[in-house]
Design an enzyme around this catalytic site. Structure first.
Site: not given
Ligand code: NAD
Length: 491
Positions: A155, A179, A182, A232, A287, A382
Site C-alpha cells: 500500500f 495486482k 487493495e 511485509s 521500508c 517492524e
Molecule cells: P502486505 O504484505 O500486507 O501486502 C502486500 C501485498 O500482498 C498486497 O498487495 C496484498 O494484497 C498482498 N497479500 C497479502 N497477503 C497475501 C498472501 N497471503 N499471499 C499473497 N499476497 C498477499 O504489505 P502492506 O501492508 O501492503 O505494505 C507494508 C509492508 O511492505 C511493510 O512491511 C514494508 O516494510 C513492506 N515494504 C517493503 C519494501 C521493500 O523494498 N523491502 C518496500 C515497500 C514496502
C-alpha cells in the site's frame, strides 16, 4: 499544497485487453487515511477474471516480444512525458489513498520515473555481446522475455514500487499483470490509462484488483512465469514459497527494521535533519525509515536537534496520515508496552492534534522513545509508523551487535564525520543498503534496490542490472558459418 481527496467514491476496475471492467467478485471499500472518507470501491477479481487476463496477456505478449526493443522503449519515452504532464493529478490521487502529503506523493512518482528512465536506456545499453570464440565460430548472448509475468505490490508506494518493475519487465518484452494493494488501488487505473495513451498494445499490461486470493491465483497459474512481490516479511516468505513451489521465478521483498548509528563526532545539524526526516517521512510507512537509533556515547546535542525538528512538524502539512485505524491502535499499543517495559518518552505523538477538518482520519505525531532495551519487542518488530526507539550504546561494537542481531536486512546508516568510523559501520552492517550521513539510503538509478536476510527472499535486486536477469532469459548462441570440415569448434 494540501491533498485533494476524491469527493465521491471511485469505482476501482480491472484493466484487461485495453478496457476497464469491473471484477466479478465482491466489493471492498477504500477509505482515505487523511479524513476517513470513502474514496473507492474495489470490484475484486475472481478466478474467471484472472484466467481471462492471463489468456489475453499470453496472446498479446507474443507480438510484443517480436517488436524491436527500440520500438518497445519508444512507448516508455512517451509514458514518461505523460506521467510528468499528469504528475500533480497522480500525486493527489496516490496521496489521498495512502496518507502521504502531496509532496511525498510527487516525490514517489519522480523516483518511479527514474526507473522508467533506466528502462528506456536499455535499447542502448543492453545490446548483448558477441565474440569470435575460435576460428570461424562465434558465441553471442540474446536476451529473451519470459512471457507473462506478474507483480504484487504494497500500500505504501502506490506508484513508485510498481515502477520498480513495470518499465524493465515491459522493455524486455514481457506482458505484465499487476495486482495492486487493495488498500491503495486507485492509482493503478491512472497508470493503466497512461500506458494505453503512450501506445502500449492492448493486453501487454493488465491490472487485476483484489486481496490476497488474487495474488495467490497468480502465483499458482501455470502461464505466469515470474512474480515480483513487495510487502511485509511474513507475506513475502509465503509468496516466495508458494511461487517457487509452482516452478516460478520469484523475487519477494519483505519488511524492515532499520538502524541508524549515531556517533558523537557527527555534525549535529545534519544528524538532526537526516534522522528526524528518516523516521517521520511518509509517517514512517516506508521500508527505508529509521526505526532504531543506536546512540553511541554522548550524543545529547544531536538527540535534542532530532527531537526539536520532529516536534516542529505539522500534521497534514509536513507529515501525512497512517493507513488505517487498526494500525493507529497497534502503534498506541506498542508505545504503551514499551513504556511499561522501561522506555522513557521524549516526544509523544499520541497527543498530536489531527489537522483541521480531519478528525476522522488516522493521525499520530512523531514519537521518540529513549532508553529502550534491545531485548524489548519494540526494538525488533517492524512498527511501520513514525516511532524512533533510542538504544544507548557504549561503543560501535555494542551498537553493531544490536544491528547484527536484527533478523531484517534492508538498511543501516551511520552519522559521523570520520571516514574510518563510517567505514567500520559499513563493513559490519548486516543490510543490503547502507548510508553515510544519509538517513534514507535508497540507491539512485542505476544502483539497485534490495535488502538481505528476512527483508528479501530470492536472488538479485529488484532494480538495476540484476533486474534484467530476473525479467528475461539469456540465450547463448554458438554459430559456425565457416565451411570448414573438421568438427573442432575449439580450433
Ligand atoms: P502486505 O504484505 O500486507 O501486502 C502486500 C501485498 O500482498 C498486497 O498487495 C496484498 O494484497 C498482498 N497479500 C497479502 N497477503 C497475501 C498472501 N497471503 N499471499 C499473497 N499476497 C498477499 O504489505 P502492506 O501492508 O501492503 O505494505 C507494508 C509492508 O511492505 C511493510 O512491511 C514494508 O516494510 C513492506 N515494504 C517493503 C519494501 C521493500 O523494498 N523491502 C518496500 C515497500 C514496502
Amino acid at each position: 499544497m494540501s491533498v485533494k481527496i476524491p469527493l465521491t467514491p471511485i469505482p476501482v476496475l480491472n484493466f484487461v485487453s485495453g478496457k476497464f471492467k469491473a471484477g466479478t467478485g465482491n466489493k471492498i471499500s477504500v477509505h482515505s487515511p487523511h479524513n476517513g472518507a470513502l474514496i473507492g470501491e474495489v470490484h475484486q477479481s475472481t478466478s474467471a477474471d484472472i484466467n481471462d487476463a492471463v489468456r489475453a496477456a499470453t496472446i498479446a505478449q507474443k507480438e510484443w516480444a517480436a517488436t524491436p526493443i527500440k520500438e518497445r522503449t519508444k512507448v516508455l519515452f512517451q509514458l514518461r512525458q505523460i506521467l510528468l504532464r499528469d504528475i500533480d493529478e497522480i500525486a493527489h490521487l496516490k496521496s489521498s489513498e495512502s496518507g502521504k502529503t502531496f509532496q511525498e506523493g510527487k516525490a514517489g512518482l519522480l523516483k518511479g520515473i527514474e526507473v522508467l528512465e533506466f528502462a528506456t536506456s536499455l535499447q542502448n545499453l543492453d545490446i548483448g555481446g558477441k565474440l569470435e570464440v575460435s576460428r570461424g565460430v562465434s558465441c553471442e548472448y540474446r536476451r529473451s522475455p519470459l512471457g507473462v509475468v506478474a507483480s504484487i505490490t504494497p500500500f505504501n508506494f502506490p506508484a513508485m514500487v510498481p515502477f520498480w518493475t513495470i518499465p524493465t519487465a515491459l522493455a524486455l518484452g514481457n506482458a505484465y499483470i499487476w495486482k495492486p494493494s487493495e488498500k491503495t488501488p486507485l492509482t493503478s487505473m491512472k497508470i493503466a490509462q497512461a500506458l494505453q495513451e503512450a501506445g502500449l498494445p492492448d493486453g501487454v499490461f493488465q491490472v487485476l484488483q483484489g486481496e490476497a486470493s488474487v495474488a495467490q491465483a497468480l502465483l499458482d497459474h501455470n502461464d505466469v512465469k515470474a512474480v515480483s512481490f513487495v510487502g511485509s516479511t511474513p507475506v513475502a516468505r509465503a509468496v516466495y514459497e508458494r511461487g517457487t513451489k509452482a516452478g516460478k521465478r520469484v523475487l519477494a521483498l519483505g519488511g524492515a527494521k532499520n538502524h541508524i548509528v549515531l556517533l558523537p563526532d557527527a555534525n549535529p545539524e545534519m544528524a538532526g535533519v537526516g534522522i528526524s526526516d528518516s523516521f517521520t517521512g511518509c509517517a514512517g510507512q516506508r521500508c527505508m525509515a529509521a526505526a532504531v537509533l543506536l546512540a553511541v556515547g554522548d550524543v545529547e546535542l544531536h538527540i535534542k536537534k532530532i527531537t526539536a525538528r520532529a516536534s516542529s512538524l505539522e500534521l497534514g502539512k509536513d507529515m501525512g496520515a497512517i493507513i488505517s485505524p487498526k494500525q493507529i491502535s497497534f502503534l498506541h499499543e506498542q508505545i504503551e508496552k514499551a513504556v511499561a517495559g522501561g522506555a522513557t518518552i521524549l516526544l509523544d505523538g499520541r497527543k498530536a492534534q489531527p489537522p483541521p477538518g480531519m478528525t476522522q482520519g488516522n493521525w499520530i505525531g512523531p514519537t521518540i522513545l529513549d532508553h529502550v532495551s534491545p531485548a524489548q519487542e519494540i526494538s525488533k518488530m517492524e512498527l511501520f509508523g513514525p516511532v524512533l526507539c533510542i538504544i544507548r550504546c557504549k561503543d560501535i561494537s555494542e551498537a553493531m551487535k544490536v544491528e547484527n542481531d536484527s533478523e531484517m536486512g534492508n538498511a543501516c546508516a551511520v552519522f559521523s564525520s570520520s571516514g574510518a568510523l563510517a567505514e567500520k559501520v559499513i563493513s559490519l552492517a548486516s543490510t543490503g543498503m547502507v548510508g553515510v550521513n544519509v538517513g534514507v539510503p535508497v540507491p539512485r538509478e542505476p544502483f539497485s534496490f534490495g535488502g538481505v536476510n528476512q527483508s528479501k527472499f530470492g536472488h538479485g535486486d529488484i532494480t538495476g542490472t540484476s533486474s534484467l536477469d530476473f525479467w528475461s532469459n539469456l540465450k547463448k548462441v554458438t554459430v559456425k558459418w565457416d565451411q570448414q570440415h573438421d568438427n573442432n569448434w575449439m580450433s
